[in-house]
Design a protein around this motif. Structure first.
Motif, short mmCIF file in Angstrom:
data_model
loop_
_atom_site.label_atom_id
_atom_site.label_comp_id
_atom_site.label_asym_id
_atom_site.label_seq_id
_atom_site.Cartn_x
_atom_site.Cartn_y
_atom_site.Cartn_z
N TYR A 75 0.09 -0.75 0.46
CA TYR A 75 0.84 -2.00 0.32
C TYR A 75 0.38 -2.83 -0.89
O TYR A 75 1.20 -3.23 -1.71
N PHE A 76 -0.94 -3.03 -1.00
CA PHE A 76 -1.43 -3.86 -2.10
C PHE A 76 -1.76 -3.04 -3.34
O PHE A 76 -1.56 -3.49 -4.46
N GLY A 77 -2.29 -1.83 -3.14
CA GLY A 77 -2.79 -1.02 -4.25
C GLY A 77 -1.68 -0.47 -5.13
O GLY A 77 -1.74 -0.51 -6.35
N LEU A 78 -0.64 0.05 -4.48
CA LEU A 78 0.41 0.74 -5.24
C LEU A 78 1.19 -0.20 -6.17
O LEU A 78 1.79 0.24 -7.14
N VAL A 79 1.17 -1.50 -5.84
CA VAL A 79 1.87 -2.48 -6.68
C VAL A 79 1.38 -2.38 -8.12
O VAL A 79 2.15 -2.47 -9.07
N GLN A 80 0.07 -2.17 -8.27
CA GLN A 80 -0.53 -2.12 -9.59
C GLN A 80 0.02 -0.99 -10.45
O GLN A 80 -0.04 -1.07 -11.67
N ILE A 81 0.47 0.08 -9.79
CA ILE A 81 1.07 1.15 -10.59
C ILE A 81 2.59 1.09 -10.48
O ILE A 81 3.29 2.09 -10.66
N GLY A 82 3.09 -0.07 -10.16
CA GLY A 82 4.53 -0.30 -10.24
C GLY A 82 5.32 0.09 -9.01
O GLY A 82 6.55 0.09 -9.02
N ILE A 83 4.62 0.45 -7.91
CA ILE A 83 5.36 0.79 -6.68
C ILE A 83 5.21 -0.37 -5.71
O ILE A 83 4.20 -0.53 -5.05
N ASP A 84 6.25 -1.19 -5.65
CA ASP A 84 6.20 -2.38 -4.81
C ASP A 84 7.04 -2.15 -3.55
O ASP A 84 8.26 -2.29 -3.58
#
Lengths: 218, 257
Positions: A75-84
């Protein structure tokens, strides 16, 4: 201060909505874990080495680390690689993949245990290895592990409470919401527990029906 | 007759596991409609030979031909898989332990391969299943699961399942060895019926009486070689080889106990 269950009716709709979300996330994650479990088992047993080895690492990630951490990562980590991902989707993926790995372990063992004559008979009729797996071997393996997979699904229901930490408004989070307003943790946690128990009973009833249907062929 | 091209042609079959040679240069020609029995002590290689015909146990040397097709021809892996899956549709096989699919009803056991591989519609496959079950006398059990059938019934369904692919040849690998004695006859009757319809059959068996009454030719194998072969009346009544005589004497002695 004492206990006062009279506060419950006012928040019953909140709790009910939470229960519905719990059911939704459990059913979605259970389906993902079932289909994923079959897929992972076939990959683990039959994929070429180049796929099997990275897959082992992936398996280890899901078996060897806490589910809570996995949910944070998705949930929080993937945002950093553009997966929100929306919280609900992240929750379904986290729970689903986590239990898919456990289901896969069960199904792998069952596939290996299917009599060798089954594959031979299917191949003799002209089925390819893939067709024989899909139509003959895997269905039998899955049939054999329906009860332990059912146990995993009950565990999945209980672990679905963890997705409250990424903000999915399921049963546990709804109870916390009501507690925040009323300062009555005992009443609402007990109420949530009752709801979990009822959902649990419903799941067991479904599982028993599935098992009975499967039993028909024995 | 002698210059007729064989239907099944095994040429110099050789098979070894490491240093253990289980088939030593065996050749066997079967004409269309012929019924051949392979007998011999366990470990003689007779099942291995049978399973080499549809490449279930690939040979290490030699060739297997079915009509004009070489079954075990050398091809790159992918092409070979395609080729062998096609060839196997023409070779029916019946196993000692039936190997019915326990998760499917009798009907679906039979429908599976024709629907998947021959593109039959559901209705066509149903009709085919009914026809084949009628033939083996199992039509009234069409919607049973295999677990509810006796051994003899299971084997009759297994034969129907193989026949539903309309094979050119049928292989029987000790089809009655796992059955209770009182159930052997019903399976033998089905096999006799096939014989009367001139199905080409290769039968590995311990049933000497059955082999004698049904087969055109009998092969006696021992330690990976064909020791003696000929018409059943010669092999069973007047074998020329000492090993054949010993085997038959021992076998009859135990069979009559």
């Amino acid at each position: 201060m004492g206990l006062d269950f009279s506060v419950i009716p006012k928040y019953l709709d909140v709790i009910l909505l939470g229960a519905l979300w719990t059911i939704a996330i459990t059913v979605a994650a259970a389906l993902l874990s079932f289909i994923g479990g079959i897929l992972f088992a076939v990959i683990a047993l039959y994929a070429p080495r180049a796929i099997r080895l990275p897959f082992r690492a992936f398996e280890w990630l899901f078996m060897g680390t806490p589910l809570l951490l996995q949910l944070f990562l998705i949930y929080f980590g993937l945002v950093q690689i553009g997966i929100d991902l929306p919280a609900f989707v992240a929750g379904v993926i986290g729970l689903g993949l986590h239990f898919a790995v456990y289901n896969s372990e069960l199904i792998q063992t069952a596939i290996v245990a299917v009599d060798r004559g089954q594959m031979e008979a299917a191949r003799t009729l002209g089925l390819s290895r893939g067709e024989a797996l899909r139509k003959v071997v895997v269905p039998q393996a899955v049939r054999d592990v329906i009860p332990p997979i059912g146990n995993n699904m009950i565990a999945l229901l209980k672990d679905s409470a963890l997705v409250s930490v990424i903000g999915v408004g399921e049963l546990t989070l709804s109870a916390q919401l009501a507690i925040g307003r009323t300062y009555r943790p005992f009443e609402f946690y007990v109420l949530a527990a009752v709801f979990y128990y009822v959902i649990n009973l419903g799941m067991e009833a479904v599982l028993r029906r599935v098992e009975r249907r499967v039993q028909a062929s024995r | 007759m002698t210059d007729q091209k064989p239907f099944v042609d095994i040429r110099h079959a050789q098979k070894s596991y490491g240093t253990l040679e289980v088939l030593k240069d065996i050749s066997l020609q079967v004409q269309r409609g012929q019924i051949v029995a392979i007998i011999g002590p366990s470990g003689s290689g007779k099942s291995t030979l049978l399973r080499a015909i549809n490449d279930l146990d690939p040979l290490t040397g030699g060739e297997v031909w079915l009509e004009d097709t070489q079954v075990n021809k050398k091809l790159p892996h992918r092409q070979y898989e395609k080729h062998i899956n096609q060839v196997r549709q023409d070779i029916g096989m019946v196993f000692q332990h039936f190997n019915l699919f326990p998760h499917l009803t009798v009907r679906d056991n039979i429908k599976l391969a024709p629907k998947l591989l021959k593109g039959l519609s559901d209705a066509e496959a149903d009709k085919l299943a009914e026809e084949q079950l009628e033939k083996v006398g199992m039509l009234e059990r069409i919607d049973y699961y295999p677990s509810r059938l006796s051994g003899g019934q299971k084997q009759r369904v297994a034969i129907a399942r193989a026949l539903a692919m309309k094979p050119k040849v049928m292989l029987f690998d000790e089809a009655t060895s796992a059955l209770d004695p009182e159930l052997v006859e019903e399976v033998n009757l089905v096999m006799k019926k096939l014989a009367e319809e001139h199905m080409t059959m290769i039968i590995v068996t311990h049933e000497m009486g059955f082999a004698e009454s049904v087969c055109d030719r009998v092969l006696f194998m021992d330690q990976g070689v064909v020791v003696e072969e000929g018409p059943p009346e010669v092999i069973f009544r007047n074998p020329s080889n000492e090993r054949t005589r010993n085997f038959l004497r021992k076998h009859l002695a135990t069979a009559n106990k």
